[in-house]
Design a protein around this motif. Structure first.
Motif, PDB file in Angstrom:
ATOM      1  N   ALA A   1      -4.934  11.103  -2.849  1.00  0.00           N
ATOM      2  CA  ALA A   1      -5.152   9.681  -2.584  1.00  0.00           C
ATOM      3  C   ALA A   1      -3.884   9.024  -2.048  1.00  0.00           C
ATOM      4  O   ALA A   1      -3.934   8.201  -1.121  1.00  0.00           O
ATOM      5  CB  ALA A   1      -5.619   8.981  -3.854  1.00  0.00           C
ATOM      6  N   GLY A   2      -2.727   9.379  -2.609  1.00  0.00           N
ATOM      7  CA  GLY A   2      -1.479   8.830  -2.101  1.00  0.00           C
ATOM      8  C   GLY A   2      -1.192   9.243  -0.678  1.00  0.00           C
ATOM      9  O   GLY A   2      -0.745   8.435   0.149  1.00  0.00           O
TER      10      GLY A   2
ATOM     11  N   LEU B   1       5.096  12.710   1.455  1.00  0.00           N
ATOM     12  CA  LEU B   1       3.938  12.786   0.555  1.00  0.00           C
ATOM     13  C   LEU B   1       3.046  13.970   0.896  1.00  0.00           C
ATOM     14  O   LEU B   1       2.369  14.515   0.020  1.00  0.00           O
ATOM     15  CB  LEU B   1       3.134  11.484   0.631  1.00  0.00           C
ATOM     16  CG  LEU B   1       3.852  10.218   0.151  1.00  0.00           C
ATOM     17  CD1 LEU B   1       2.865   9.062   0.063  1.00  0.00           C
ATOM     18  CD2 LEU B   1       4.525  10.432  -1.187  1.00  0.00           C
TER      19      LEU B   1
ATOM     20  N   SER C   1       0.887   4.027  -2.893  1.00  0.00           N
ATOM     21  CA  SER C   1       0.617   5.422  -2.542  1.00  0.00           C
ATOM     22  C   SER C   1       1.706   6.345  -3.066  1.00  0.00           C
ATOM     23  O   SER C   1       1.420   7.438  -3.580  1.00  0.00           O
ATOM     24  CB  SER C   1       0.499   5.557  -1.023  1.00  0.00           C
ATOM     25  OG  SER C   1      -0.557   4.770  -0.522  1.00  0.00           O
TER      26      SER C   1
ATOM     27  N   GLY D   1      -3.608   7.433   1.593  1.00  0.00           N
ATOM     28  CA  GLY D   1      -3.284   6.021   1.638  1.00  0.00           C
ATOM     29  C   GLY D   1      -2.156   5.711   2.610  1.00  0.00           C
ATOM     30  O   GLY D   1      -2.230   4.757   3.397  1.00  0.00           O
ATOM     31  N   VAL D   2      -1.108   6.530   2.587  1.00  0.00           N
ATOM     32  CA  VAL D   2      -0.006   6.341   3.524  1.00  0.00           C
ATOM     33  C   VAL D   2      -0.461   6.606   4.953  1.00  0.00           C
ATOM     34  O   VAL D   2      -0.047   5.911   5.895  1.00  0.00           O
ATOM     35  CB  VAL D   2       1.183   7.250   3.140  1.00  0.00           C
ATOM     36  CG1 VAL D   2       2.242   7.256   4.223  1.00  0.00           C
ATOM     37  CG2 VAL D   2       1.790   6.789   1.835  1.00  0.00           C
ATOM     38  N   ASN D   3      -1.298   7.607   5.145  1.00  0.00           N
ATOM     39  CA  ASN D   3      -1.801   7.903   6.490  1.00  0.00           C
ATOM     40  C   ASN D   3      -2.638   6.756   7.037  1.00  0.00           C
ATOM     41  O   ASN D   3      -2.574   6.457   8.241  1.00  0.00           O
ATOM     42  CB  ASN D   3      -2.633   9.188   6.468  1.00  0.00           C
ATOM     43  CG  ASN D   3      -1.794  10.421   6.701  1.00  0.00           C
ATOM     44  OD1 ASN D   3      -1.491  10.775   7.831  1.00  0.00           O
ATOM     45  ND2 ASN D   3      -1.384  11.065   5.620  1.00  0.00           N
ATOM     46  N   SER D   4      -3.426   6.122   6.182  1.00  0.00           N
ATOM     47  CA  SER D   4      -4.239   4.994   6.663  1.00  0.00           C
ATOM     48  C   SER D   4      -3.359   3.843   7.131  1.00  0.00           C
ATOM     49  O   SER D   4      -3.668   3.178   8.127  1.00  0.00           O
ATOM     50  CB  SER D   4      -5.173   4.520   5.550  1.00  0.00           C
ATOM     51  OG  SER D   4      -4.436   4.012   4.446  1.00  0.00           O
TER      52      SER D   4
ATOM     53  N   ILE E   1       0.833  -1.207   0.000  1.00  0.00           N
ATOM     54  CA  ILE E   1       0.000   0.000   0.000  1.00  0.00           C
ATOM     55  C   ILE E   1       0.865   1.254   0.000  1.00  0.00           C
ATOM     56  O   ILE E   1       0.562   2.240  -0.687  1.00  0.00           O
ATOM     57  CB  ILE E   1      -0.944  -0.022   1.220  1.00  0.00           C
ATOM     58  CG1 ILE E   1      -1.883  -1.221   1.151  1.00  0.00           C
ATOM     59  CG2 ILE E   1      -1.747   1.277   1.306  1.00  0.00           C
ATOM     60  CD1 ILE E   1      -2.827  -1.328   2.324  1.00  0.00           C
ATOM     61  N   LYS E   2       1.954   1.231   0.748  1.00  0.00           N
ATOM     62  CA  LYS E   2       2.851   2.390   0.753  1.00  0.00           C
ATOM     63  C   LYS E   2       3.480   2.607  -0.614  1.00  0.00           C
ATOM     64  O   LYS E   2       3.593   3.746  -1.087  1.00  0.00           O
ATOM     65  CB  LYS E   2       3.938   2.197   1.812  1.00  0.00           C
ATOM     66  CG  LYS E   2       3.448   2.345   3.241  1.00  0.00           C
ATOM     67  CD  LYS E   2       4.596   2.262   4.220  1.00  0.00           C
ATOM     68  CE  LYS E   2       4.107   2.465   5.651  1.00  0.00           C
ATOM     69  NZ  LYS E   2       5.214   2.411   6.627  1.00  0.00           N
TER      70      LYS E   2
ATOM     71  N   MET F   1       1.195   6.675  -6.818  1.00  0.00           N
ATOM     72  CA  MET F   1       0.057   7.549  -7.106  1.00  0.00           C
ATOM     73  C   MET F   1       0.429   9.007  -6.910  1.00  0.00           C
ATOM     74  O   MET F   1       0.062   9.874  -7.725  1.00  0.00           O
ATOM     75  CB  MET F   1      -1.126   7.177  -6.207  1.00  0.00           C
ATOM     76  CG  MET F   1      -1.744   5.832  -6.518  1.00  0.00           C
ATOM     77  SD  MET F   1      -3.044   5.374  -5.343  1.00  0.00           S
ATOM     78  CE  MET F   1      -4.237   6.662  -5.634  1.00  0.00           C
ATOM     79  N   SER F   2       1.164   9.299  -5.851  1.00  0.00           N
ATOM     80  CA  SER F   2       1.583  10.675  -5.617  1.00  0.00           C
ATOM     81  C   SER F   2       2.499  11.163  -6.729  1.00  0.00           C
ATOM     82  O   SER F   2       2.377  12.306  -7.202  1.00  0.00           O
ATOM     83  CB  SER F   2       2.283  10.779  -4.259  1.00  0.00           C
ATOM     84  OG  SER F   2       2.743  12.092  -4.026  1.00  0.00           O
TER      85      SER F   2
END
Length: 328
Positions: free
Chosen positions: A257-258, A223, A88, A261-264, A84-85, A91-92
């Motif tokens: 979104a990136g 990010l 992300s 995503g990293v925060n999640s 996921i990282k 995506m960034s």
């Protein structure tokens, strides 16, 4: 427990105490010096790349700092690598590329040169700045660990001191050799803009950046900094009525979104040191409860057993007499 287990426990407690204690003045100065050199190299490489390549290429390559931060952090165990990282970060990067291309397309009539003088050299400098950023970001996280261990004012004070003593004399050398003449701005507005940028764009932003990095993780902050690119163009839309295309909005959405995503992932992860502290507290509480339970059972047995009652009463009387004598 044997002597080897006792020694390992003592070493573990010593390491934990070393991670919890604040940095000394000498350690803060050494960390500030290392940060100062890497920070200057990263900013110099970013600004120097603009003279040889396009703004879009420099921005996109500088955004590769997310990959360097993730790779170096995973190698030094400050970041846990996950799919996921990685997604992300990709995506960034794609979002920054779309926003930069949208910005360049909107400024095509502004006269940006179509053929940069040395694009490969400029791209290399932008990539170098991304690597330097990843190095000093992870270095600070490894050395400081959490915000309670460092005096922020002292840290940035040392950074300013090293900049004045070591880096400012370079301006004189460049001026005397004729490589880059040094001159003060002739317009008062430019001076005010430089002053405001020094306070808000450097001091306040770097202070908040360091604090947020220590409270979260280097990748989350990296990010998060990518959000400045679509937000800057959003300021052009609000302030100057600029119209941007569909690519800008897609790119801004990818950057957001990136970041989220990293925060999640960061919210679901727990610091291993924090887990160890919680386990140690639980063990101590269980040990204290067990000790209290044993003491209570002994007292109950003494009260119920008639053979033990005279001895227990004599012991309590002797304890009371010793405590009264100490009070006197």
């Amino acid at each position: 427990m044997g002597p080897l287990q006792d020694t390992s426990l003592e070493q573990g407690f010593a390491e934990e105490d070393s991670l919890d204690r604040p940095l000394t003045h000498r350690e803060t100065a050494e960390l500030s010096f290392a940060f100062c050199i890497l920070w200057f190299a990263a900013n110099w490489a970013t600004n120097a790349s603009l003279a040889y390549t396009t703004v879009a290429s420099s921005t996109i390559l500088a955004s590769l700092s997310g990959f360097f931060t993730l790779a170096i952090g995973a190698f030094l165990k400050t970041e846990s690598f996950s799919t996921i990282k990685l997604i992300s970060v990709c995506m960034s990067l794609m979002g920054v590329a779309l926003v930069s291309e949208s910005d360049r397309g909107g400024n095509s009539s502004a006269g940006e040169p179509s053929a940069p003088p040395a694009p490969l050299w400029g791209d290399f400098l932008a990539l170098l700045s991304a690597m330097f950023y990843g190095c000093y970001t992870v270095m600070l996280k490894v050395r400081i660990q959490n915000e309670s261990r460092v005096n922020m004012s002292l840290f940035f004070g040392f950074v300013g001191l090293f900049n004045i003593v070591l880096l400012w004399p370079v301006f004189g050398v460049l001026h005397w050799t004729g490589i880059e003449p040094f001159e003060l701005p002739s317009d008062t507005r430019v001076i005010w803009m430089i002053g405001v940028n020094a306070v808000v764009g450097t001091l306040v932003s770097d202070y908040l950046w360091l604090l947020s990095m220590l409270m979260t993780s280097p990748l989350v902050v990296t990010l998060g900094l990518s959000l400045t690119i679509p937000l800057a163009l959003l300021g052009d839309i609000i302030g100057y009525g600029r119209v941007l295309g569909f690519g800008y909005w897609v790119g801004a959405g990818l950057v957001l979104a990136g970041f989220f995503g990293v925060n999640s992932v960061a919210l679901t992860e727990q610091d291993p040191d924090e887990e160890d502290r919680e386990e140690e507290v639980a063990i101590q509480q269980a040990a204290s409860c067990a000790t209290a339970a044993v003491a209570a059972s002994v007292l109950i047995a003494e009260e119920r057993d008639p053979l033990v009652q005279p001895f227990s009463r004599s012991r309590r009387a002797s304890r009371a007499s010793r405590s009264s004598s100490q009070i006197r």
